[in-house]
Design an enzyme around this catalytic site. Structure first.
Site, PDB file in Angstrom:
ATOM      1  N   GLU A  74      -3.386   7.453  -4.233  1.00  0.00           N
ATOM      2  CA  GLU A  74      -3.279   6.181  -3.522  1.00  0.00           C
ATOM      3  C   GLU A  74      -3.043   5.053  -4.514  1.00  0.00           C
ATOM      4  O   GLU A  74      -3.761   4.942  -5.508  1.00  0.00           O
ATOM      5  CB  GLU A  74      -4.580   5.940  -2.746  1.00  0.00           C
ATOM      6  CG  GLU A  74      -4.573   4.675  -1.926  1.00  0.00           C
ATOM      7  CD  GLU A  74      -5.942   4.427  -1.281  1.00  0.00           C
ATOM      8  OE1 GLU A  74      -6.050   4.617  -0.062  1.00  0.00           O
ATOM      9  OE2 GLU A  74      -6.874   4.055  -2.003  1.00  0.00           O
ATOM     10  N   TYR A 115       0.868  -1.186   0.000  1.00  0.00           N
ATOM     11  CA  TYR A 115       0.000   0.000   0.000  1.00  0.00           C
ATOM     12  C   TYR A 115       0.900   1.229   0.000  1.00  0.00           C
ATOM     13  O   TYR A 115       1.882   1.293   0.738  1.00  0.00           O
ATOM     14  CB  TYR A 115      -0.891   0.013   1.256  1.00  0.00           C
ATOM     15  CG  TYR A 115      -1.721   1.271   1.364  1.00  0.00           C
ATOM     16  CD1 TYR A 115      -3.015   1.324   0.873  1.00  0.00           C
ATOM     17  CD2 TYR A 115      -1.185   2.434   1.935  1.00  0.00           C
ATOM     18  CE1 TYR A 115      -3.767   2.490   0.940  1.00  0.00           C
ATOM     19  CE2 TYR A 115      -1.927   3.603   2.000  1.00  0.00           C
ATOM     20  CZ  TYR A 115      -3.217   3.615   1.509  1.00  0.00           C
ATOM     21  OH  TYR A 115      -3.952   4.774   1.578  1.00  0.00           O
TER      22      TYR A 115
END
Ligand code: ADP
Ligand code: MG
Length: 392
Positions: A196, A108
């Site tokens: 993101e 992530y």
């Protein structure tokens, strides 16, 4: 402002961040042809303004172009419901057909505006591919955070620390450092409030690749990027939100049955709190802002009435800059135009309040005027219960 994954990936690509090969398609036929181009085996990804698509069937691996056609037909024909869309889901109008990549590891990585420090914050975790919120709750030690000093910017040694924390070594670590620095460059140049990548993957062949991408642009900076208007997909927005935007009104959809017209965000929050305390459930709230005109109030009221969940309307306005008689005229004009018979409670205060109340009382609408917020909330809940006994 939100954009689709495929658009975010185009932007990341322009900052030298590697992304999978892909093509966006608007029809099932186009999906089939794109799948053929990829060699048959590929991943079909529904493009909606929400994540969590994988678990909801919005991201599927296919092995033949015909299978891609079938799945695309199904996706185009429905509203995709994911944990981020709400129960009504979002329409799928575009599908990204992407090469199927063999994944070795998922990470992530994001850069977002942290309001508490007023700075960009980089967040990384070796536990990618899943909800970061879940990791944050269960294993917060697996999340690395770095507040970026706007004066020095993100330094290579800081990016190296993050790569190391993710367990990357050798040339992969150097690739990761470049990727992180490019991501920061993208955030700054494009005025993003969030970029993101979840997951950022190491492929089986040993490459770093942004497998999913989400970008939010900072609405306050859109005036510097007129090109963003072309990126907008209005099919992903609530039509009432679009109408409200045209009149510079802030409309937020909620799940109850009482429409709320307020002025100012603070008063909106207080109104929702007190309404809930009295057993009411707001269907939405519409903030008409400080110096709204009669026309603006009328438009706002009409937008509230167009919300199909609205069975009663609660108006809570402090007429500081706005005059209460002008607000009353706007409400009467809108309600008469659409023949509104729903119960309405108006709590207003400020200049010309008595004139405003008089106009409302004499209007023939199903309206009650009150002086206090608590009384108003109780009154609208009661009027609703009387009008719709099944809600009592
Ligand atoms: P969402 O976050 O909305 O669920 P993602 O784009 O992250 O959607 O896709 C979900 C999962 O599907 C990813 O975590 C990844 O494991 C897998 N995936 C996505 N795109 C590809 C691809 N091109 N090739 C192989 N697997 C993929
Ligand atoms: Mg994802």
């Amino acid at each position: 402002m939100n954009i689709h994954e495929y658009q975010a990936k185009e932007i990341l690509g322009s900052f030298d961040i590697p992304v999978p090969r892909g093509r966006v398609a608007l029809t099932a036929d186009q999906v089939e042809r794109a799948a053929k181009m990829m060699g048959g085996t590929c991943v079909v990804k529904a493009q909606i303004y929400a994540g969590g698509r994988g678990k909801a069937g919005g991201v599927q691996l296919v092995h033949h172009p015909e299978q891609a056609h079938e799945i695309a037909k199904e996706l185009f024909g429905k509203r995709l419901v994911t944990p981020q869309t709400g129960p009504e889901g979002l329409k799928v109008r575009r599908i990204l057909v992407e090469e199927a990549v063999g994944i070795a590891r998922e990470f992530y990585l994001s850069i977002t505006l942290d309001r508490s420090t007023s700075r960009y914050c980089l967040i990384a975790s070796a536990e990618g591919g899943v909800d970061i919120e879940e990791t944050a709750a269960k294993a917060p030690d697996k999340i690395f955070k770095l507040t970026i000093d706007p004066y020095t910017g993100l330094r290579p040694y800081q990016a190296r620390k993050i790569a190391l924390a993710l367990g990357l070594t050798g040339s992969l670590s150097e690739d990761c450092v470049n990727l992180i620095l490019n991501l920061y460059r993208c955030v700054l140049e494009k005025d993003c409030s969030l970029v993101e990548i979840n997951p950022l993957v190491v492929t089986r062949a040993g490459w770093l690749l942004a497998m999913d991408a989400k970008i939010n642009f900072d609405d306050n900076a859109i005036f510097r990027h007129w090109e963003y208007h072309d990126l907008m997909d209005y099919s992903q927005l609530d039509p009432l939100e679009i109408s409200a935007g045209k009149f510079d009104l802030a409309y937020i959809k909620l799940t109850g049955n009482i429409g709320c017209m307020v002025n100012g965000a603070g008063l909106a929050m207080a109104t929702l709190d007190v309404l809930k305390e009295n057993g009411g459930e707001p269907a939405n709230f519409l903030d008409v802002g400080g110096g709204a005109t009669r026309e603006k109030v009328a438009e706002a009221f009409k937008i509230i009435l167009q919300d199909r969940d609205v069975q009663a309307v609660f108006v809570n306005i402090f007429g500081g800059i706005m005059r209460c008689d002008v607000i009353a005229q706007g409400i009467i004009e809108a309600a008469s135009e659409v023949h509104c018979t729903l119960p309405i409670v108006v709590r207003m205060d400020g200049s010309q309040v008595e004139e405003g109340k008089k106009l409302l009382v004499e209007s023939g609408l199903n309206v009650q005027c009150v002086d206090f917020l608590g009384d108003g909330a109780a009154a609208i809940v009661q009027m609703l219960a009387e009008a719709r006994p099944e809600n009592a």
